[in-house]
Scaffold this active site. Structure first.
Site, PDB file in Angstrom:
ATOM      1  N   SER A  40     -10.813  -0.938  -2.735  1.00  0.00           N
ATOM      2  CA  SER A  40      -9.635  -1.004  -1.870  1.00  0.00           C
ATOM      3  C   SER A  40      -9.936  -1.687  -0.549  1.00  0.00           C
ATOM      4  O   SER A  40      -9.030  -2.210   0.101  1.00  0.00           O
ATOM      5  CB  SER A  40      -9.095   0.399  -1.588  1.00  0.00           C
ATOM      6  OG  SER A  40      -8.397   0.915  -2.678  1.00  0.00           O
ATOM      7  N   ASP A  80       0.833  -1.201   0.000  1.00  0.00           N
ATOM      8  CA  ASP A  80       0.000   0.000   0.000  1.00  0.00           C
ATOM      9  C   ASP A  80       0.871   1.257   0.000  1.00  0.00           C
ATOM     10  O   ASP A  80       2.062   1.196  -0.318  1.00  0.00           O
ATOM     11  CB  ASP A  80      -0.959  -0.007   1.187  1.00  0.00           C
ATOM     12  CG  ASP A  80      -2.338   0.501   0.791  1.00  0.00           C
ATOM     13  OD1 ASP A  80      -2.470   1.730   0.610  1.00  0.00           O
ATOM     14  OD2 ASP A  80      -3.275  -0.307   0.645  1.00  0.00           O
ATOM     15  N   HIS A 122      -4.110   5.411   3.730  1.00  0.00           N
ATOM     16  CA  HIS A 122      -4.891   4.401   3.006  1.00  0.00           C
ATOM     17  C   HIS A 122      -4.528   2.998   3.472  1.00  0.00           C
ATOM     18  O   HIS A 122      -5.398   2.151   3.686  1.00  0.00           O
ATOM     19  CB  HIS A 122      -4.631   4.563   1.507  1.00  0.00           C
ATOM     20  CG  HIS A 122      -5.470   3.684   0.635  1.00  0.00           C
ATOM     21  ND1 HIS A 122      -5.087   2.414   0.276  1.00  0.00           N
ATOM     22  CD2 HIS A 122      -6.665   3.887   0.040  1.00  0.00           C
ATOM     23  CE1 HIS A 122      -6.010   1.877  -0.505  1.00  0.00           C
ATOM     24  NE2 HIS A 122      -6.982   2.753  -0.667  1.00  0.00           N
TER      25      HIS A 122
END
Length: 554
Positions: free
Chosen positions: A408, A190, A230
């Protein structure tokens, strides 16, 4: 950790790194140098512990995967030759038999003239920074406002707000059966993991030594606890363990946190970062890779991909993903969030033929509008499966439970579930697990390019596997309108009293019943007319048997 440092050293050239300035413009001057062979290498397939961990070798042996020359590190003599030519070597790739270098255009002819160099290709060059508006349009990581902190549903004591995203797959029943990902290792690729060391829901990863390695392939350092949040949100859907607030789908698994994505730019170098992270994961013995990243559009002057390129064999990252799968890892990737945009299709490596591509649905199991469509350019059904991605619950960098949207999050919810399911089926290969997940999908009979094979559900493993007896099966009326709700039970469920618990999509209890002397076709005392429209979860227990089925009230 000593072994993990060895694997990183095989990728890096530490003395060069110490000389590198932090100027991000310099980082954009990258090339990939392919070597001709691995002849006369000091590494040998007969001594694999020199470059692979025992866990990596065990994973291969369990799946009868032989070692090949692709597993050997690059020849260090070739790397030394590049350095002697005045070229900065950042990383090496054993699968591509290549090196990532930093050089000027003037040095390229000299590099290509070396006898052991096969070819070179540009990864990115110095370019004018994209405007903030362009970044927002082109960036592959969805930019979503964090919702206000939400209180967990009081009757969902353990999973909290994340109950539905787990129970939709039957992950809660899988956990109840004792399969929580323990002993398995998930590598998470990520853009950063800020806040992870300070968030209580991740404390067990440190206390139990479940966090087994970290590396930042963007900045070439071990610390990954900065940059984009994220990755923190993605990790939480799998690894969180905060009873009463949030439970992830593989909270007992081991984790490798690897930063491959630079959220400030988009160039081919990030595909190579992905490749290097996959090699690291392989060497360290990872079982599963989760990647919530996808590549189609790059910043100028890097060349963007076209839909035609997404044939599973063309993009750098699709090749890397297939090599990772060939090494016996289950590669789980998000489909992308372009379903309601002009591009519309999946991004790479979702097009790779050996990965599990995951799309997103809402709480009722309907396709989320943003979830990217298949097929791949070569006609593969994509996505393979789907999970909750519209209003999925995650942890932000402050440790608060918030709602967010995107494949995601559908991807790692599925990755954690697949890891726990694999723990229950260790006799299967990674590719057999993909086939199993497809077979237990809600759309398995008629897969399409919006939902793929549908939502996998743990209880369907009973009927999806040819060697499982039908006497273990459980079904419920679906959909429910105003007719009686019937629970169909296999013979094995009739040996002891049956306990039935019905929850709404938030985890709130709406009905419970204990049945002595249950029948094969058992009417429930549930009054269908009292139910609001929506999705309901029905948990059934009989002795040590536990399963979950669901129905929709129309």
């Amino acid at each position: 950790m000593r072994c993990l440092l060895l694997y990183v050293c095989l990728l890096l050239s530490w003395p060069v790194l110490a000389q590198e300035p932090a100027d991000t413009d310099v980082e954009e001057q990258k090339r990939l140098v392919y070597f001709t062979d691995k002849a006369d290498s000091p590494y040998s397939l007969s001594e694999p512990l020199g470059f692979l961990s025992s866990k990596s070798l065990e994973r291969r042996q369990r799946q009868s995967i032989p070692l090949t020359s692709r597993d050997l590190p690059v020849n260090p003599v070739y790397v030394a030759g590049l350095k002697d030519a005045g070229v900065q070597v950042w990383y090496t790739s054993r699968w591509f038999n290549a090196a990532v270098v930093q050089c000027t255009e003037a040095q390229v002819p000299e590099i290509e003239a070396l006898l052991y160099v096969k070819s070179t290709r540009t990864l990115n060059r110095i370019a004018s920074p994209a405007t903030p508006q362009l970044r927002l349009q082109e960036h592959k990581l969805e930019v979503l406002p964090l919702a206000a902190t939400v209180a967990p549903a009081l009757e969902s004591k353990d999973y909290g707000a994340a109950y539905h995203q787990a129970s939709m797959l039957g992950a809660d029943a899988l956990h109840a059966a004792g399969y929580t990902g323990a002993g398995m290792t998930i590598a998470v690729f990520d853009a950063g993991f800020p806040g992870v060391p300070a968030i209580e829901a991740f404390s067990h990863l440190f206390q139990n030594e479940q966090l087994q390695g970290t590396f930042d392939f963007v900045r070439k350092q071990e610390d990954v606890f900065g940059a984009s949040a994220h990755g923190t949100a993605v990790l939480s859907t799998m690894a969180a363990y905060a009873p009463g607030e949030m439970i992830g789908t593989a909270y007992a698994a081991n984790y490798l946190l690897l930063r491959t994505e630079n959220a400030a730019s988009e160039h081919n170098i990030e595909e190579i970062n992905w490749l290097l992270a996959a090699e690291y994961a392989d060497s360290a013995g990872a079982d599963v890779i989760n990647s919530s990243l996808g590549y189609t559009t790059f910043d100028a002057p890097s060349r963007s991909y076209t839909y035609r390129d997404l044939d599973g064999n063309t993009t750098l990252v699709a090749k890397a993903a297939d090599y990772a799968a060939a090494a016996g890892m289950l590669v789980v990737v998000s489909a992308g969030n372009d379903g309601d945009k002009p591009w519309r299709y999946i991004a790479s490596p979702a097009d790779a033929d050996s990965v599990l591509t995951v799309g997103a649905v809402d709480s009722l199991g309907a396709k989320a509008a943003f979830s990217s469509f298949g097929p791949s350019a070569d006609g593969q059904v994509k996505p393979d499966v789907v999970a909750l991605g519209q209003k999925a619950y995650v942890l932000n960098a402050a440790g608060n439970v918030v709602a967010s949207n995107g494949t995601s999050f559908a991807g790692p919810i599925m990755a954690g579930f697949a890891t726990s399911l694999w723990q229950a089926n260790l006799n299967k290969t990674a590719q057999e697990m993909i086939q199993l997940l497809r077979r237990i999908g809600s759309n398995a009979a008629s897969p399409n390019n919006g939902l793929g094979y549908g939502i996998p559900e743990y209880s369907r493993t009973i009927t999806a596997l040819p060697n499982m007896p039908v006497q273990e099966a459980v079904y419920i009326t679906n959909p429910v309108r105003h007719e009686p709700v019937i629970l169909s039970l296999g013979q094995d469920w009739l040996q002891q009293p049956v306990e039935v618990l019905v929850l709404d999509a938030t985890g709130k209890r709406v009905f419970s019943q204990r049945i002595k002397g249950a029948q094969l076709e058992q009417p429930l005392g549930l009054q269908a007319q009292s139910l609001q429209q929506g999705l309901y979860i029905c948990r059934i227990r009989s002795g040590s048997r536990v399963t979950t089925v669901r129905f929709v009230k129309l």
